[in-house]
Design a protein around this motif. Structure first.
Motif, short mmCIF file in Angstrom:
data_model
loop_
_atom_site.label_atom_id
_atom_site.label_comp_id
_atom_site.label_asym_id
_atom_site.label_seq_id
_atom_site.Cartn_x
_atom_site.Cartn_y
_atom_site.Cartn_z
N ALA A 20 0.83 -1.21 0.00
CA ALA A 20 0.00 0.00 0.00
C ALA A 20 0.86 1.26 0.00
O ALA A 20 2.02 1.25 0.45
N HIS A 62 -5.93 -2.30 -0.13
CA HIS A 62 -6.19 -1.39 -1.24
C HIS A 62 -7.10 -2.00 -2.30
O HIS A 62 -8.30 -2.19 -2.03
N ASN A 110 -4.94 3.98 -1.33
CA ASN A 110 -3.77 3.19 -0.92
C ASN A 110 -3.15 2.40 -2.07
O ASN A 110 -2.10 1.77 -1.88
#
Length: 378
Positions: free
Chosen positions: A199, A254, A360
């Motif tokens: 991320a 993410h 992210n």
């Protein structure tokens, strides 16, 4: 984020937690209809009832609970202050238990509605979480995820206040998992680990948790899934799941999770199954942005070829993910789950709206990218 939970682990650990339940006035026990019938759980309930003057038993937490489910539960309980909330179950049970640890404190000043609106709790009662699946890592995260039917998606309530005081990792409680659930929850843990590791908000603390978790998971996920009585493997998978949750607490998931939320919200696909379908195409998409990290993860595979270049290792890791999902017998196409191609525009918009997670992703994600990933699964 500081995780200060006390973790107890190993076979028979439930036989040594008397000090956690003694001298409590009101214990709230949260589980579901399947878990409550397990012999160790029945024994724990018996001990709790013999110790605490007041025990409230909630045994009907549904899979993928919604805000309406929790609201109905609160009204039914006529919530009173609790000394201790004990949650025993999978991620859904543990998420609800974390919410109740806040909402069962009258002086907390928060309601479910205010938490969903973004208000942050400041206090909770003591909590003990005991996972019965090795996947969600809910016992180590500050998150509680609820389905929001009106929006056909899910929403996370996030606060470090909800982190538990105590966690018990008990391998014998995971032996009753059907193979499919063991497989899908294991892949959920894998998604937590690899997503947090790659991320944009990854950091050394979260990375350490992710690497420790992947090392355990790669070694044990298949053996523990295929052999329900592999208690060593089951315990290692519980730790891998816990480390995945700890990685979430320090970083965040993410693309896989952002795209799986609408699948769960609209189609009620189990979270781990939705993640398993999305794992390979999402990791193929981000691979070129995280080659070195994928190479690090590849090196943890039991049969890793360490002479490969980083680029080659990153490609081989994605191949491993593909083979793992297939060997575990998990779905690889959306048609297997009755997802209509007509819903793709909605799914794309809903996924992109999970900005907390989309932010992210380690490379720029455009609408056409998300659409292409969903289309690749038809």
């Amino acid at each position: 984020m500081h995780i200060n939970s006390t973790v107890l682990s190993g076979q028979g650990v439930l036989q040594n937690i008397d000090y956690l339940i003694n001298d409590r006035n009101h214990i709230l026990f949260v589980t579901d209809k399947n878990i409550i019938n397990l012999a160790p759980v029945q024994q724990l309930i018996k001990e709790i009832k013999a110790t605490a003057p007041h025990v409230t038993l909630v045994d009907d937490i549904p899979p993928e609970p919604s805000n309406h489910d929790v609201d109905a539960l609160l009204k039914r309980m006529a919530v009173a202050d609790a000394d201790l909330v004990v949650g025993v179950g999978g991620g859904s049970v543990l998420d609800v238990a974390k919410l109740l640890s806040v909402l069962c404190v009258k002086s907390s000043g928060v309601t479910l509605e205010s938490l969903l609106a973004g208000e942050k709790p400041t206090k909770r009662c003591t909590s003990l979480l005991i996972p019965t699946t090795a996947g969600t890592g809910s016992e180590a995260t500050p998150n509680a995820i609820l389905a929001i039917p009106e929006k056909n998606t899910k929403q996370g309530i996030i606060s470090p206040v909800m982190l538990p005081d105590y966690v018990c990792l008990v391998p014998e409680l995971t032996t009753s998992m059907p193979k499919r659930i063991a497989a899908s929850t294991g892949v959920d843990a894998l998604c937590h680990l690899i997503e947090c590791f790659t991320a944009t908000i990854s950091n050394p603390v979260g990375n350490n948790y992710a690497l420790m978790g992947m090392q355990k998971l790669f070694k044990h996920i298949e053996s523990s899934t295929n052999n329900a009585n592999d208690l060593e493997g089951k315990l290692n998978m519980l730790w891998a799941s816990y480390y995945g949750g700890a990685a979430i607490a320090h970083a965040g998931t993410h693309l896989v999770h952002a795209m799986s939320y609408p699948l769960g919200g609209k189609y009620h696909i189990p979270h781990g199954v939705a993640n398993a379908i999305l794992l390979v195409p999402c990791m193929e998409f981000v691979r070129d942005a995280v080659v070195d990290k994928f190479a690090q993860a590849y090196d943890l595979l039991p049969d890793a070829n360490l002479v490969l270049t980083a680029e080659q290792k990153s490609i081989e890791l994605v191949k491993y993910f593909r083979g793992l999902v297939e060997r575990l017998g998990l779905p690889t196409k959306l048609q297997e789950l009755n997802v209509s191609p007509d819903d793709l525009p909605y799914l794309v918009d809903a996924a992109l709206d999970v900005k907390r997670l989309m932010n992210n992703v380690p490379k720029t994600v455009k609408r056409e990218d998300v659409l292409a990933i969903y289309q690749s699964l038809l």
